[in-house]
Design a protein around this motif. Structure first.
Motif, PDB file in Angstrom:
ATOM      1  N   ILE A 197      -1.065  39.656  13.568  1.00  0.00           N
ATOM      2  CA  ILE A 197      -0.705  39.359  12.184  1.00  0.00           C
ATOM      3  C   ILE A 197      -0.800  40.988  11.737  1.00  0.00           C
ATOM      4  CG2 ILE A 197      -1.856  38.479  10.017  1.00  0.00           C
ATOM      5  CD1 ILE A 197      -2.735  36.177  11.563  1.00  0.00           C
ATOM      6  N   GLN A 198      -1.960  41.622  11.922  1.00  0.00           N
ATOM      7  CA  GLN A 198      -2.013  43.031  11.441  1.00  0.00           C
ATOM      8  C   GLN A 198      -1.081  43.974  11.657  1.00  0.00           C
ATOM      9  OE1 GLN A 198      -6.117  43.680  12.404  1.00  0.00           O
ATOM     10  NE2 GLN A 198      -7.087  42.719  10.769  1.00  0.00           N
ATOM     11  N   ALA A 199      -0.375  43.719  12.974  1.00  0.00           N
ATOM     12  CA  ALA A 199       0.306  44.825  13.585  1.00  0.00           C
ATOM     13  C   ALA A 199       1.780  44.456  13.225  1.00  0.00           C
ATOM     14  CB  ALA A 199       0.058  44.865  15.252  1.00  0.00           C
ATOM     15  N   HIS A 200       2.189  43.299  13.235  1.00  0.00           N
ATOM     16  CA  HIS A 200       3.654  42.858  12.968  1.00  0.00           C
ATOM     17  C   HIS A 200       3.723  41.826  11.973  1.00  0.00           C
ATOM     18  CE1 HIS A 200       4.150  44.794  16.731  1.00  0.00           C
ATOM     19  NE2 HIS A 200       3.241  44.329  17.256  1.00  0.00           N
ATOM     20  N   GLY A 201       2.647  41.517  11.020  1.00  0.00           N
ATOM     21  CA  GLY A 201       3.115  40.427  10.143  1.00  0.00           C
ATOM     22  C   GLY A 201       3.425  39.261  10.305  1.00  0.00           C
ATOM     23  N   THR A 202       3.218  38.738  11.588  1.00  0.00           N
ATOM     24  CA  THR A 202       3.518  37.557  12.016  1.00  0.00           C
ATOM     25  C   THR A 202       2.657  36.521  11.535  1.00  0.00           C
ATOM     26  OG1 THR A 202       3.772  38.555  14.484  1.00  0.00           O
ATOM     27  CG2 THR A 202       3.557  36.211  14.556  1.00  0.00           C
ATOM     28  N   GLN A 203       3.309  35.317  11.023  1.00  0.00           N
ATOM     29  CA  GLN A 203       2.689  34.167  10.542  1.00  0.00           C
ATOM     30  C   GLN A 203       2.227  33.212  11.957  1.00  0.00           C
ATOM     31  OE1 GLN A 203       5.029  31.286   8.115  1.00  0.00           O
ATOM     32  NE2 GLN A 203       2.986  30.436   7.147  1.00  0.00           N
ATOM     33  N   VAL A 204       0.978  32.659  11.845  1.00  0.00           N
ATOM     34  CA  VAL A 204       0.278  31.882  12.763  1.00  0.00           C
ATOM     35  C   VAL A 204       0.000  30.461  12.197  1.00  0.00           C
ATOM     36  CG1 VAL A 204      -1.617  31.625  14.393  1.00  0.00           C
ATOM     37  CG2 VAL A 204      -0.614  33.832  13.968  1.00  0.00           C
ATOM     38  N   LEU A 205       0.570  29.513  12.899  1.00  0.00           N
ATOM     39  CA  LEU A 205       0.171  28.032  12.464  1.00  0.00           C
ATOM     40  C   LEU A 205      -0.402  27.314  13.676  1.00  0.00           C
ATOM     41  CD1 LEU A 205       3.525  26.779  10.631  1.00  0.00           C
ATOM     42  CD2 LEU A 205       1.279  27.847   9.571  1.00  0.00           C
ATOM     43  N   ILE A 206      -1.521  26.741  13.285  1.00  0.00           N
ATOM     44  CA  ILE A 206      -2.195  25.940  14.180  1.00  0.00           C
ATOM     45  C   ILE A 206      -2.565  24.579  14.069  1.00  0.00           C
ATOM     46  CG2 ILE A 206      -4.838  25.837  15.237  1.00  0.00           C
ATOM     47  CD1 ILE A 206      -5.116  28.876  14.563  1.00  0.00           C
ATOM     48  N   GLY A 207      -2.180  23.721  14.954  1.00  0.00           N
ATOM     49  CA  GLY A 207      -2.469  22.388  14.747  1.00  0.00           C
ATOM     50  C   GLY A 207      -3.618  21.790  15.610  1.00  0.00           C
ATOM     51  N   ASP A 208      -4.605  21.133  14.939  1.00  0.00           N
ATOM     52  CA  ASP A 208      -5.877  20.783  15.754  1.00  0.00           C
ATOM     53  C   ASP A 208      -6.529  19.835  14.925  1.00  0.00           C
ATOM     54  OD1 ASP A 208      -8.096  22.344  17.379  1.00  0.00           O
ATOM     55  OD2 ASP A 208      -8.955  21.225  15.905  1.00  0.00           O
ATOM     56  N   PRO A 209      -6.966  18.751  15.722  1.00  0.00           N
ATOM     57  CA  PRO A 209      -7.428  17.394  15.200  1.00  0.00           C
ATOM     58  C   PRO A 209      -9.303  17.703  14.817  1.00  0.00           C
ATOM     59  CG  PRO A 209      -7.370  17.093  17.561  1.00  0.00           C
ATOM     60  CD  PRO A 209      -7.027  18.467  17.050  1.00  0.00           C
ATOM     61  N   GLY A 210      -9.460  18.926  14.685  1.00  0.00           N
ATOM     62  CA  GLY A 210     -11.122  19.059  14.311  1.00  0.00           C
ATOM     63  C   GLY A 210     -11.827  19.197  15.483  1.00  0.00           C
ATOM     64  N   ARG A 211     -11.462  19.924  16.510  1.00  0.00           N
ATOM     65  CA  ARG A 211     -12.159  20.015  17.745  1.00  0.00           C
ATOM     66  C   ARG A 211     -13.346  21.054  17.667  1.00  0.00           C
ATOM     67  NH1 ARG A 211      -9.695  16.905  21.492  1.00  0.00           N
ATOM     68  NH2 ARG A 211      -7.604  16.735  21.413  1.00  0.00           N
ATOM     69  N   ALA A 212     -14.307  20.724  18.154  1.00  0.00           N
ATOM     70  CA  ALA A 212     -15.695  21.751  18.019  1.00  0.00           C
ATOM     71  C   ALA A 212     -15.477  23.180  18.304  1.00  0.00           C
ATOM     72  CB  ALA A 212     -16.809  21.190  18.833  1.00  0.00           C
ATOM     73  N   HIS A 213     -14.524  23.582  19.171  1.00  0.00           N
ATOM     74  CA  HIS A 213     -14.307  24.887  19.585  1.00  0.00           C
ATOM     75  C   HIS A 213     -13.567  25.681  18.268  1.00  0.00           C
ATOM     76  CE1 HIS A 213     -16.510  25.123  23.030  1.00  0.00           C
ATOM     77  NE2 HIS A 213     -15.606  24.051  23.645  1.00  0.00           N
ATOM     78  N   LEU A 214     -12.667  24.985  17.636  1.00  0.00           N
ATOM     79  CA  LEU A 214     -12.193  25.361  16.233  1.00  0.00           C
ATOM     80  C   LEU A 214     -13.179  25.385  15.044  1.00  0.00           C
ATOM     81  CD1 LEU A 214      -9.424  26.606  15.037  1.00  0.00           C
ATOM     82  CD2 LEU A 214      -8.832  24.300  14.437  1.00  0.00           C
ATOM     83  N   GLU A 215     -13.842  24.294  14.877  1.00  0.00           N
ATOM     84  CA  GLU A 215     -14.632  23.986  13.595  1.00  0.00           C
ATOM     85  C   GLU A 215     -15.780  24.714  13.690  1.00  0.00           C
ATOM     86  OE1 GLU A 215     -13.980  22.191  11.097  1.00  0.00           O
ATOM     87  OE2 GLU A 215     -12.015  21.798  11.879  1.00  0.00           O
ATOM     88  N   ASN A 216     -16.298  25.184  15.023  1.00  0.00           N
ATOM     89  CA  ASN A 216     -17.624  25.890  14.948  1.00  0.00           C
ATOM     90  C   ASN A 216     -17.346  27.182  15.312  1.00  0.00           C
ATOM     91  OD1 ASN A 216     -18.969  23.625  14.548  1.00  0.00           O
ATOM     92  ND2 ASN A 216     -19.222  22.928  16.628  1.00  0.00           N
TER      93      ASN A 216
END
Length: 254
Positions: A197-216
């Motif tokens: 994102i910082q180097a190239h302005g890329t947009q990032v979209l993440i799909g997730d059902p609320g798994r702990a390793h994302l939520e925490n």
């Protein structure tokens, strides 16, 4: 979707798995050719279009009608087939892209951990200019090719080398569906995506059902929710009761 019992519940749904990219998968070599792997996938998956957030997309998946659903896991001749599962994070991401065609239209899209290729298919159906699917399992690239054909699309370019951490240029949009399933992988993704994102302005979209390793994870405070979808009853049952899945925009400046 992956069953609670098929092939050992896909090793208890990624529990204690090594991150993708740390395993080069040796099972593929047993078949000797792409054609033989293709035939094996055709014979041991079922075409599915219902019981998901995207009934307009057809996919070859692992279901109770498939031979190996009830077979002992050690008899499966390939690596664990994550590509034969339509994970709820990927479902939300694909649904969002279909409902919001401007998100991918005319853009160069990289689908990391592409699996069955549903998010990439949704991006192409929404008008993306170019799509690259990236999964370290070579069988996933073949499955994605078959799924493209099911949906009337030409096969995407594919890359089986681990791209996480590499220097990437020219991609407008990076997609990640259900990739935050392990702490070390979450750390690697956070650092790498932030640099993209910082180097190239890329947009990032993440799909997730609320798994702990994302939520925490510390990345969570940098995520802006774009959509939330209620999962169909069958998807809830096959994913240990998860009820919804969301799409997030990663914005390090938040």
């Amino acid at each position: 979707m992956w069953p609670l019992r098929g092939l050992g519940g896909l090793r208890a749904v990624r529990r204690n798995l090594r991150p993708r990219g740390q395993n080069r998968y040796t099972g593929f070599a047993r078949f000797g050719s792409e054609e033989s792997v293709t035939q094996f996938i055709l014979e041991n998956t079922e075409v599915v279009s219902g019981n998901s957030l995207t009934p307009e997309i057809q996919l070859r998946l692992f279901t109770p009608n498939c031979k190996f659903w009830y077979e002992r896991p050690e008899l499966w001749p390939l690596a664990d087939p994550f590509w034969a599962v339509y994970w709820p994070g990927g479902q939300a991401l694909a649904r969002y892209l279909l409902d919001t065609p401007g998100a991918a239209k005319g853009r160069k899209v990289l689908d990391v951990g592409s699996g069955c290729g549903a998010s990439a298919i949704a991006a192409k159906l929404s008008g993306s200019a170019d799509v690259l699917v990236n999964d370290v399992d070579p069988a996933a690239a073949i499955a994605c090719k078959l799924n493209c054909a099911l949906n009337g699309l030409e096969p995407f370019r594919s890359e089986t080398e681990n791209l996480i951490g590499s220097e990437l240029k020219g991609w407008d949009l990076i997609l990640l569906g259900d990739m935050f399933y392990e702490e070390a992988l979450a750390d690697s993704l956070h650092t790498w995506l932030q640099s993209c994102i910082q180097a190239h302005g890329t947009q990032v979209l993440i799909g997730d059902p609320g798994r702990a390793h994302l939520e925490n994870h510390r990345i969570r405070k940098h995520l802006h929710q774009l959509a939330e979808y209620e999962l169909p009853p069958g998807v809830r049952k096959e994913n240990f009761g998860l009820t919804s899945s969301s799409v997030w925009h990663f914005q390090p400046e938040l």
